[in-house]
Design a protein around this motif. Structure first.
Motif, PDB file in Angstrom:
ATOM      1  N   PRO A  79      -3.265   0.394   6.639  1.00 17.19           N
ATOM      2  CA  PRO A  79      -2.265   1.701   6.295  1.00 17.19           C
ATOM      3  C   PRO A  79      -1.239   1.502   5.224  1.00 17.19           C
ATOM      4  CG  PRO A  79      -1.743   0.710   8.349  1.00 17.19           C
ATOM      5  CD  PRO A  79      -2.705   0.053   7.815  1.00 17.19           C
ATOM      6  N   PRO A  80      -0.535   2.431   4.828  1.00 10.08           N
ATOM      7  CA  PRO A  80       0.398   2.289   3.855  1.00 10.08           C
ATOM      8  C   PRO A  80       1.562   1.393   4.516  1.00 10.08           C
ATOM      9  CG  PRO A  80      -0.005   4.594   3.930  1.00 10.08           C
ATOM     10  CD  PRO A  80      -0.815   3.757   5.215  1.00 10.08           C
ATOM     11  N   GLY A  81       2.183   0.511   3.572  1.00  6.47           N
ATOM     12  CA  GLY A  81       3.236  -0.358   3.796  1.00  6.47           C
ATOM     13  C   GLY A  81       2.948  -1.629   3.228  1.00  6.47           C
ATOM     14  N   THR A 139      -7.166  -0.184  -3.353  1.00  5.42           N
ATOM     15  CA  THR A 139      -6.453   0.820  -2.759  1.00  5.42           C
ATOM     16  C   THR A 139      -6.950   2.252  -3.124  1.00  5.42           C
ATOM     17  OG1 THR A 139      -4.753   0.711  -4.458  1.00  5.42           O
ATOM     18  CG2 THR A 139      -4.363  -0.507  -2.427  1.00  5.42           C
ATOM     19  N   VAL A 140      -7.065   3.034  -2.106  1.00  4.70           N
ATOM     20  CA  VAL A 140      -7.648   4.346  -2.624  1.00  4.70           C
ATOM     21  C   VAL A 140      -6.757   5.570  -1.954  1.00  4.70           C
ATOM     22  CG1 VAL A 140      -9.584   5.926  -2.176  1.00  4.70           C
ATOM     23  CG2 VAL A 140      -9.946   3.441  -2.223  1.00  4.70           C
ATOM     24  N   VAL A 191       0.905  -1.157  -0.138  1.00  4.95           N
ATOM     25  CA  VAL A 191       0.020  -0.018   0.039  1.00  4.95           C
ATOM     26  C   VAL A 191       0.779   1.334   0.008  1.00  4.95           C
ATOM     27  CG1 VAL A 191      -1.790   1.318   1.196  1.00  4.95           C
ATOM     28  CG2 VAL A 191      -1.798  -1.198   1.478  1.00  4.95           C
ATOM     29  N   GLY A 192       0.738   1.980  -1.285  1.00  2.00           N
ATOM     30  CA  GLY A 192       1.657   3.092  -1.151  1.00  2.00           C
ATOM     31  C   GLY A 192       1.284   4.277  -0.243  1.00  2.00           C
ATOM     32  N   SER A 193       1.953   5.410  -0.232  1.00  6.72           N
ATOM     33  CA  SER A 193       2.046   6.434   0.754  1.00  6.72           C
ATOM     34  C   SER A 193       0.834   7.345   0.151  1.00  6.72           C
ATOM     35  CB  SER A 193       3.434   7.365   0.634  1.00  6.72           C
ATOM     36  OG  SER A 193       3.319   8.555   1.437  1.00  6.72           O
ATOM     37  N   GLY A 194       0.171   7.855   1.157  1.00  2.00           N
ATOM     38  CA  GLY A 194      -0.932   8.557   0.852  1.00  2.00           C
ATOM     39  C   GLY A 194      -2.268   7.619   0.539  1.00  2.00           C
ATOM     40  N   GLU A 195      -2.192   6.382   0.704  1.00  2.97           N
ATOM     41  CA  GLU A 195      -3.214   5.352   0.249  1.00  2.97           C
ATOM     42  C   GLU A 195      -3.618   4.698   1.570  1.00  2.97           C
ATOM     43  OE1 GLU A 195      -1.928   4.558  -4.370  1.00  2.97           O
ATOM     44  OE2 GLU A 195      -1.445   2.941  -2.708  1.00  2.97           O
ATOM     45  N   ARG A 246     -20.076  27.695 -15.141  1.00  3.01           N
ATOM     46  CA  ARG A 246     -18.908  26.743 -15.379  1.00  3.01           C
ATOM     47  C   ARG A 246     -18.315  26.821 -14.020  1.00  3.01           C
ATOM     48  NH1 ARG A 246     -15.754  23.501 -18.076  1.00  3.01           N
ATOM     49  NH2 ARG A 246     -13.621  23.623 -18.057  1.00  3.01           N
ATOM     50  N   TYR A 247     -18.162  25.960 -13.193  1.00  2.59           N
ATOM     51  CA  TYR A 247     -17.564  25.876 -11.868  1.00  2.59           C
ATOM     52  C   TYR A 247     -16.863  24.816 -11.737  1.00  2.59           C
ATOM     53  CZ  TYR A 247     -21.905  23.243 -10.952  1.00  2.59           C
ATOM     54  OH  TYR A 247     -23.014  22.222 -10.756  1.00  2.59           O
ATOM     55  N   ALA A 248     -16.027  24.585 -10.738  1.00  5.43           N
ATOM     56  CA  ALA A 248     -15.036  23.615 -10.455  1.00  5.43           C
ATOM     57  C   ALA A 248     -15.337  23.482  -8.799  1.00  5.43           C
ATOM     58  CB  ALA A 248     -13.554  23.875 -10.706  1.00  5.43           C
ATOM     59  N   ALA A 249     -15.090  22.196  -8.409  1.00  2.63           N
ATOM     60  CA  ALA A 249     -14.983  21.718  -6.970  1.00  2.63           C
ATOM     61  C   ALA A 249     -13.759  20.850  -6.623  1.00  2.63           C
ATOM     62  CB  ALA A 249     -16.422  20.762  -6.627  1.00  2.63           C
ATOM     63  N   ASP A 250     -13.313  21.036  -5.337  1.00  2.00           N
ATOM     64  CA  ASP A 250     -11.778  20.584  -4.963  1.00  2.00           C
ATOM     65  C   ASP A 250     -12.497  19.636  -3.876  1.00  2.00           C
ATOM     66  OD1 ASP A 250     -10.227  21.847  -6.676  1.00  2.00           O
ATOM     67  OD2 ASP A 250     -10.037  23.443  -5.367  1.00  2.00           O
ATOM     68  N   TYR A 251     -11.869  18.396  -3.719  1.00  2.00           N
ATOM     69  CA  TYR A 251     -12.447  17.430  -2.858  1.00  2.00           C
ATOM     70  C   TYR A 251     -11.466  16.455  -2.255  1.00  2.00           C
ATOM     71  CZ  TYR A 251     -13.229  14.055  -6.488  1.00  2.00           C
ATOM     72  OH  TYR A 251     -13.125  13.257  -7.506  1.00  2.00           O
ATOM     73  N   ARG A 252     -11.566  15.670  -1.240  1.00  2.00           N
ATOM     74  CA  ARG A 252     -10.843  14.815  -0.919  1.00  2.00           C
ATOM     75  C   ARG A 252     -11.582  13.473  -0.429  1.00  2.00           C
ATOM     76  NH1 ARG A 252      -5.308  16.222   0.639  1.00  2.00           N
ATOM     77  NH2 ARG A 252      -4.949  18.335   0.485  1.00  2.00           N
ATOM     78  N   ILE A 253     -10.937  12.288  -0.586  1.00  2.00           N
ATOM     79  CA  ILE A 253     -11.680  11.155   0.246  1.00  2.00           C
ATOM     80  C   ILE A 253     -11.317  10.906   1.686  1.00  2.00           C
ATOM     81  CG2 ILE A 253     -11.754   8.588  -0.049  1.00  2.00           C
ATOM     82  CD1 ILE A 253     -10.845   8.718  -3.014  1.00  2.00           C
ATOM     83  N   ALA A 254     -12.569  11.205   2.320  1.00  2.00           N
ATOM     84  CA  ALA A 254     -12.379  11.035   3.753  1.00  2.00           C
ATOM     85  C   ALA A 254     -12.309   9.716   4.269  1.00  2.00           C
ATOM     86  CB  ALA A 254     -13.354  12.243   4.455  1.00  2.00           C
ATOM     87  N   HIS A 255     -13.264   9.138   3.687  1.00  2.00           N
ATOM     88  CA  HIS A 255     -13.635   7.374   4.239  1.00  2.00           C
ATOM     89  C   HIS A 255     -13.585   6.740   3.034  1.00  2.00           C
ATOM     90  CE1 HIS A 255     -14.913   9.333   8.138  1.00  2.00           C
ATOM     91  NE2 HIS A 255     -15.569  10.119   7.442  1.00  2.00           N
ATOM     92  N   PRO A 256     -12.354   6.071   2.681  1.00  2.00           N
ATOM     93  CA  PRO A 256     -12.452   5.138   1.512  1.00  2.00           C
ATOM     94  C   PRO A 256     -13.427   4.119   1.306  1.00  2.00           C
ATOM     95  CG  PRO A 256     -10.159   5.258   2.612  1.00  2.00           C
ATOM     96  CD  PRO A 256     -11.423   6.009   3.540  1.00  2.00           C
TER      97      PRO A 256
END
Length: 376
Positions: A106-108, A122-123, A87-91, A158-168
């Motif tokens: 977790p990563p490792g 992996t997410v 599992v890579g870093s940040g995943e 026309r619009y854009a949204a920035d988001y993260r994955i909080a719960h994989p």
């Protein structure tokens, strides 16, 4: 049975031998095939292949009978080794056992039962993602951002949204297409925020307040679902009328300008008419005031004359009565002109009537005549 025709009734040549299937007919040149010799050579070659080197023609390879088991064991070992994964870093890794989530790692470096018993999804959870919506040249656009305003005009957003994955785990399994779900949420938030706005209000509005309102509304909608998405920001890229309708909107703008000019002209004409009406009303009010004053003066004079007659009547009612009679007759006879009367003989005489004159002013008694009658 020697080679012969079917049924064994072979024809022999002049030497008394039968004709083989691959042999030559009598009189043809070349050697015939020897089947027995060929068979012996093949058996000898098979014996050499089955013998071990240096062990003589009868020595056999002892491990050949274990070869299938060895192959199976090697394959099992390779299958077990395939369970190691990274599992890579940040995943984050989601371990599935027959499709059911059993762990989040977790990563490792980790190990799981090889497929098809267990699998790993992996997410990336540490990377910020961007979703662009609406009309434009970008290939990232997933859905249109066209809305209808309160004054029935069309505006492209026309619009854009920035988001993260909080719960994989929720991101992977709560929706079959998480990005499309987020697009629906943002579109619903946009329409809720802009409902009731006219095109002028929307196009003239600053982007920052609109972005904040859309972000807050979208976060409220995401909070009620298990999407696993954490929305960070919303950015308005462009607010404009559809380019295909530019010509129509120019016509609408021209019509509105003409209507506004006509309204201003009508307002100016109304002002002029109102001023003229007010001036005429002022003149009429002045004339009415003058007439009222004249009528009031006349009425006051009539009252004064009546009071004078009434006082004279109180002093001498007989004289006042005769005076009023003479005044009345004077008014009547002044308009009569000539009066035709008949004498005692039946003749008609035209008499010029002069208006009688009053012998004394109103309110004063006339002096008696010598015959004792009152003056006439």
């Amino acid at each position: 049975m020697p080679w012969s025709d079917p049924g064994g009734n072979g024809k022999q040549d002049g030497n008394g031998s039968n004709k083989g299937p691959l042999g030559r007919r009598p009189g043809n040149s070349g050697a015939s095939w020897n089947i027995d010799k060929i068979t012996k050579e093949l058996r000898k070659l098979g014996g050499k292949l089955s013998a071990s080197p240096g062990s003589g023609p009868r020595g056999k390879i002892p491990f050949l009978r274990w070869l299938p088991l060895i192959v199976v064991l090697v394959l099992i070992g390779l299958w077990l080794l395939s369970g190691f994964y990274e599992v890579g870093s940040g995943e984050e890794g989601i371990v599935l056992r027959f499709g059911r989530v059993v762990a989040t790692v977790p990563p490792g470096s980790h190990y799981h039962w090889p497929s098809p018993i267990e699998t790993v999804e992996t997410v990336e959870v540490g990377r910020s993602r961007r979703l662009v919506l609406g009309y434009g040249d970008s290939g990232e656009a997933l859905s249109p951002g066209r809305i209808v305003t309160s004054n029935d005009e069309v505006v492209d957003v026309r619009y854009a949204a920035d988001y993260r994955i909080a719960h994989p785990r929720d991101f992977l399994f709560a929706s079959s297409n998480p990005q499309q779900y987020l697009a629906f949420v943002l579109s619903a938030a946009l329409r809720q925020v802009t409902s009731g706005m006219s095109s002028e209000q929307l196009l003239g509005m600053a982007h920052a307040p609109l972005e904040q309102q859309i972000l807050q509304k979208a976060q409220d909608l995401l909070a009620g679902s298990d999407s696993g998405i954490s929305l960070q920001s919303v950015q308005i890229i462009e607010l404009t009328h559809p380019k295909a309708l530019d010509a129509e909107y120019e016509k609408i703008a021209k019509a509105r300008k003409d209507a506004a000019d006509q309204a201003e002209q009508a307002k100016a004409d109304t002002g002029k008419t109102l001023l003229a009406a007010k001036a005429e009303a002022a003149k009429m009010a002045d004339r009415a005031s003058v007439q009222a004053e004249q009528l009031l003066g006349k009425a006051q004079g009539d009252v004064a004359r009546f009071n004078a007659v009434y006082r004279a009547y109180q002093q001498d009612p007989q004289i006042s009565t005769k005076q009023m009679y003479l005044q009345t007759m004077q008014d009547i006879l002044a308009k009569a002109g000539k009066i035709v009367v008949a004498d005692g003989n039946g003749a008609q005489v035209a008499v010029q009537v002069a208006a009688p004159t009053l012998s004394a002013p109103l309110g004063k008694a006339s002096a008696p005549t010598s015959s004792g009658d009152k003056a006439s």
